[in-house]
Motif scaffolding. Structure first.
Motif, PDB file in Angstrom:
ATOM      1  N   SER A 189      14.405  70.870-119.870  1.00 25.01           N
ATOM      2  CA  SER A 189      13.606  71.845-119.125  1.00 25.01           C
ATOM      3  C   SER A 189      12.219  71.986-119.734  1.00 25.01           C
ATOM      4  O   SER A 189      11.215  72.118-119.020  1.00 25.01           O
ATOM      5  CB  SER A 189      14.314  73.201-119.098  1.00 25.01           C
ATOM      6  OG  SER A 189      14.483  73.721-120.413  1.00 25.01           O
ATOM      7  N   PHE A 190      12.140  71.959-121.061  1.00 22.74           N
ATOM      8  CA  PHE A 190      10.847  72.061-121.735  1.00 22.74           C
ATOM      9  C   PHE A 190       9.948  70.890-121.350  1.00 22.74           C
ATOM     10  O   PHE A 190       8.766  71.066-121.047  1.00 22.74           O
ATOM     11  CB  PHE A 190      11.054  72.099-123.247  1.00 22.74           C
ATOM     12  CG  PHE A 190       9.806  72.424-124.039  1.00 22.74           C
ATOM     13  CD1 PHE A 190       9.609  73.705-124.534  1.00 22.74           C
ATOM     14  CD2 PHE A 190       8.835  71.459-124.283  1.00 22.74           C
ATOM     15  CE1 PHE A 190       8.462  74.016-125.262  1.00 22.74           C
ATOM     16  CE2 PHE A 190       7.695  71.751-124.999  1.00 22.74           C
ATOM     17  CZ  PHE A 190       7.501  73.042-125.495  1.00 22.74           C
ATOM     18  N   ARG A 191      10.522  69.699-121.357  1.00 22.12           N
ATOM     19  CA  ARG A 191       9.732  68.513-121.031  1.00 22.12           C
ATOM     20  C   ARG A 191       9.314  68.515-119.567  1.00 22.12           C
ATOM     21  O   ARG A 191       8.204  68.078-119.234  1.00 22.12           O
ATOM     22  CB  ARG A 191      10.519  67.252-121.381  1.00 22.12           C
ATOM     23  CG  ARG A 191      10.825  67.151-122.876  1.00 22.12           C
ATOM     24  CD  ARG A 191      11.344  65.808-123.286  1.00 22.12           C
ATOM     25  NE  ARG A 191      11.580  65.770-124.730  1.00 22.12           N
ATOM     26  CZ  ARG A 191      11.655  64.662-125.449  1.00 22.12           C
ATOM     27  NH1 ARG A 191      11.499  63.499-124.867  1.00 22.12           N
ATOM     28  NH2 ARG A 191      11.870  64.699-126.749  1.00 22.12           N
ATOM     29  N   LEU A 192      10.187  68.994-118.694  1.00 21.74           N
ATOM     30  CA  LEU A 192       9.834  69.077-117.281  1.00 21.74           C
ATOM     31  C   LEU A 192       8.659  70.030-117.083  1.00 21.74           C
ATOM     32  O   LEU A 192       7.691  69.718-116.381  1.00 21.74           O
ATOM     33  CB  LEU A 192      11.040  69.549-116.468  1.00 21.74           C
ATOM     34  CG  LEU A 192      10.780  69.784-114.975  1.00 21.74           C
ATOM     35  CD1 LEU A 192      10.345  68.494-114.302  1.00 21.74           C
ATOM     36  CD2 LEU A 192      12.015  70.342-114.290  1.00 21.74           C
ATOM     37  N   ILE A 193       8.739  71.202-117.698  1.00 25.98           N
ATOM     38  CA  ILE A 193       7.653  72.176-117.569  1.00 25.98           C
ATOM     39  C   ILE A 193       6.372  71.632-118.199  1.00 25.98           C
ATOM     40  O   ILE A 193       5.270  71.832-117.666  1.00 25.98           O
ATOM     41  CB  ILE A 193       8.049  73.514-118.218  1.00 25.98           C
ATOM     42  CG1 ILE A 193       9.260  74.115-117.497  1.00 25.98           C
ATOM     43  CG2 ILE A 193       6.894  74.501-118.172  1.00 25.98           C
ATOM     44  CD1 ILE A 193       9.866  75.320-118.209  1.00 25.98           C
ATOM     45  N   SER A 194       6.500  70.909-119.313  1.00 23.33           N
ATOM     46  CA  SER A 194       5.330  70.299-119.957  1.00 23.33           C
ATOM     47  C   SER A 194       4.644  69.318-119.011  1.00 23.33           C
ATOM     48  O   SER A 194       3.415  69.310-118.887  1.00 23.33           O
ATOM     49  CB  SER A 194       5.740  69.580-121.240  1.00 23.33           C
ATOM     50  OG  SER A 194       6.220  70.486-122.197  1.00 23.33           O
ATOM     51  N   ASN A 195       5.446  68.492-118.344  1.00 18.47           N
ATOM     52  CA  ASN A 195       4.884  67.542-117.385  1.00 18.47           C
ATOM     53  C   ASN A 195       4.195  68.264-116.239  1.00 18.47           C
ATOM     54  O   ASN A 195       3.137  67.837-115.752  1.00 18.47           O
ATOM     55  CB  ASN A 195       5.975  66.629-116.837  1.00 18.47           C
ATOM     56  CG  ASN A 195       6.489  65.654-117.870  1.00 18.47           C
ATOM     57  OD1 ASN A 195       5.821  65.381-118.860  1.00 18.47           O
ATOM     58  ND2 ASN A 195       7.687  65.129-117.652  1.00 18.47           N
ATOM     59  N   ALA A 196       4.807  69.363-115.805  1.00 19.34           N
ATOM     60  CA  ALA A 196       4.216  70.147-114.709  1.00 19.34           C
ATOM     61  C   ALA A 196       2.888  70.765-115.135  1.00 19.34           C
ATOM     62  O   ALA A 196       1.916  70.766-114.368  1.00 19.34           O
ATOM     63  CB  ALA A 196       5.190  71.231-114.262  1.00 19.34           C
ATOM     64  N   ILE A 197       2.836  71.290-116.349  1.00 14.91           N
ATOM     65  CA  ILE A 197       1.587  71.876-116.859  1.00 14.91           C
ATOM     66  C   ILE A 197       0.494  70.820-116.912  1.00 14.91           C
ATOM     67  O   ILE A 197      -0.655  71.062-116.520  1.00 14.91           O
ATOM     68  CB  ILE A 197       1.808  72.489-118.255  1.00 14.91           C
ATOM     69  CG1 ILE A 197       2.724  73.711-118.150  1.00 14.91           C
ATOM     70  CG2 ILE A 197       0.478  72.888-118.899  1.00 14.91           C
ATOM     71  CD1 ILE A 197       3.190  74.241-119.492  1.00 14.91           C
ATOM     72  N   THR A 198       0.847  69.635-117.397  1.00 17.81           N
ATOM     73  CA  THR A 198      -0.117  68.533-117.456  1.00 17.81           C
ATOM     74  C   THR A 198      -0.657  68.209-116.070  1.00 17.81           C
ATOM     75  O   THR A 198      -1.863  68.008-115.879  1.00 17.81           O
ATOM     76  CB  THR A 198       0.542  67.277-118.054  1.00 17.81           C
ATOM     77  OG1 THR A 198       1.032  67.585-119.364  1.00 17.81           O
ATOM     78  CG2 THR A 198      -0.450  66.136-118.139  1.00 17.81           C
ATOM     79  N   SER A 199       0.232  68.184-115.078  1.00 18.02           N
ATOM     80  CA  SER A 199      -0.176  67.916-113.699  1.00 18.02           C
ATOM     81  C   SER A 199      -1.091  69.018-113.166  1.00 18.02           C
ATOM     82  O   SER A 199      -2.115  68.745-112.536  1.00 18.02           O
ATOM     83  CB  SER A 199       1.063  67.787-112.808  1.00 18.02           C
ATOM     84  OG  SER A 199       0.698  67.659-111.445  1.00 18.02           O
ATOM     85  N   LEU A 200      -0.729  70.265-113.434  1.00 17.32           N
ATOM     86  CA  LEU A 200      -1.524  71.392-112.941  1.00 17.32           C
ATOM     87  C   LEU A 200      -2.912  71.412-113.576  1.00 17.32           C
ATOM     88  O   LEU A 200      -3.914  71.698-112.896  1.00 17.32           O
ATOM     89  CB  LEU A 200      -0.790  72.700-113.217  1.00 17.32           C
ATOM     90  CG  LEU A 200       0.518  72.895-112.427  1.00 17.32           C
ATOM     91  CD1 LEU A 200       1.288  74.090-112.958  1.00 17.32           C
ATOM     92  CD2 LEU A 200       0.219  73.069-110.943  1.00 17.32           C
ATOM     93  N   ILE A 201      -2.987  71.097-114.863  1.00 15.61           N
ATOM     94  CA  ILE A 201      -4.287  71.042-115.531  1.00 15.61           C
ATOM     95  C   ILE A 201      -5.114  69.889-114.968  1.00 15.61           C
ATOM     96  O   ILE A 201      -6.322  70.020-114.737  1.00 15.61           O
ATOM     97  CB  ILE A 201      -4.113  70.904-117.056  1.00 15.61           C
ATOM     98  CG1 ILE A 201      -3.563  72.221-117.626  1.00 15.61           C
ATOM     99  CG2 ILE A 201      -5.424  70.540-117.735  1.00 15.61           C
ATOM    100  CD1 ILE A 201      -3.242  72.159-119.099  1.00 15.61           C
TER     101      ILE A 201
END
Length: 286
Positions: A189-201
């Motif tokens: 879940s942490f890695r998924l959210i990290s990937n999402a944050i990277t995409s949003l930025i």
């Protein structure tokens, strides 16, 4: 090699007799008929056999396939490699392959068709209507996520519009966090959210990026979760930069991350972090 033969080989290699493996599960004669292919096992008996062998179904399939990934995983690897190489022609070929397999009642190729459409559109610098995309429609309606959905979303989310990423992630995050219990060595879940944050930025959606960074900050990370700690440090620096805090403060977070990465000799991750830091600094300077 089929699954039954693989189970038979694993039993022998682990030094278990047939009676030791099958006791209180099935009769030895039933096991013999299963191995020779003249009968099948009830699902519960099959699971109990695997448990007694201390092996998971994915591991069993991997071994049965001569220690190789199955056809679907290999196909997904070809897709992502083609995208990395910016090979639109081969992606188009894979798209044709998906269409040929759609009649096989296997939804996997329908989902891959949706993924390929997204990747080709990205390489062509074109917008895509995700509302009619089969992968989007599958992910948005799925309530219970497993590793299958997790991999599909993680591999494609950088190419989704920000609003789509936020919508799907908010629906999936609760279920995905429960999957963390299956893997004591990492936090999916942490890695998924990290990937999402990277995409949003990447898409300059800082409001939602901050929202998910604050979710990550609630994680209690063990000392051995170095990957997760690095990203949390990086994202905390992003948060301070987006909120226009003292440049020396957020720069210290970036410097700490890069120093650790250099010590560990992780050039690919270093290049990724440096590019992300450069982008965020450029964005907040405008």
């Amino acid at each position: 090699m089929d699954l039954a033969s693989t189970i038979s080989d694993i039993r022998k290699h682990k030094g278990l007799s047939i009676s030791e493996l099958t006791q209180d599960i099935i009769s030895t004669s039933t096991f013999g008929r299963y191995i020779t292919g003249t009968t099948d096992l009830h699902s519960q008996s099959f699971i109990e056999i695997l448990n007694r062998l201390h092996i998971t179904l994915p591991e069993l399939e991997f071994i049965a396939n001569n220690y190789s990934n199955n056809e679907e995983k290999e196909f997904m690897t070809k897709i992502m490699l083609s995208f990395t190489n910016q090979d639109i022609d081969y992606l188009s070929y894979l798209k044709t392959t998906c269409k040929q397999k759609l009649g096989s009642h296997n939804s996997f190729y329908d989902h891959m068709l949706g993924l390929i459409d997204i990747l080709i559109a990205r390489l062509d610098h074109k917008e895509i209507d995700v509302s009619d995309n089969p992968l989007y429609k599958y992910l948005i309606r799925t309530e219970t996520w497993t590793r299958y959905e997790l991999v599909l979303f993680s591999d494609s989310l950088i190419f989704w519009p920000p609003e789509t990423v936020v919508t799907i992630l908010k629906r999936a995050i609760t279920t995905v966090s429960k999957l963390d219990k299956l893997n004591p060595y990492g936090l999916e879940s942490f890695r998924l959210i990290s990937n999402a944050i990277t995409s949003l930025i990447f898409h300059h959606d800082y409001k939602n990026a901050l929202y998910f960074i604050e979710i990550l900050e609630q994680y209690q990370l063990r000392d051995d979760f170095i990957y997760e700690k690095l990203f949390l440090k990086l994202f905390t620096g992003f948060k301070l930069a987006i909120l226009k805090k003292d440049a020396q403060v957020y720069q210290s977070y970036f410097d700490d991350c890069l120093a650790v990465i250099k010590i560990l000799n992780l050039p690919t991750l270093q290049a990724s972090f440096e590019a992300a830091i450069k982008d965020i600094k450029l964005a907040i300077s405008k």
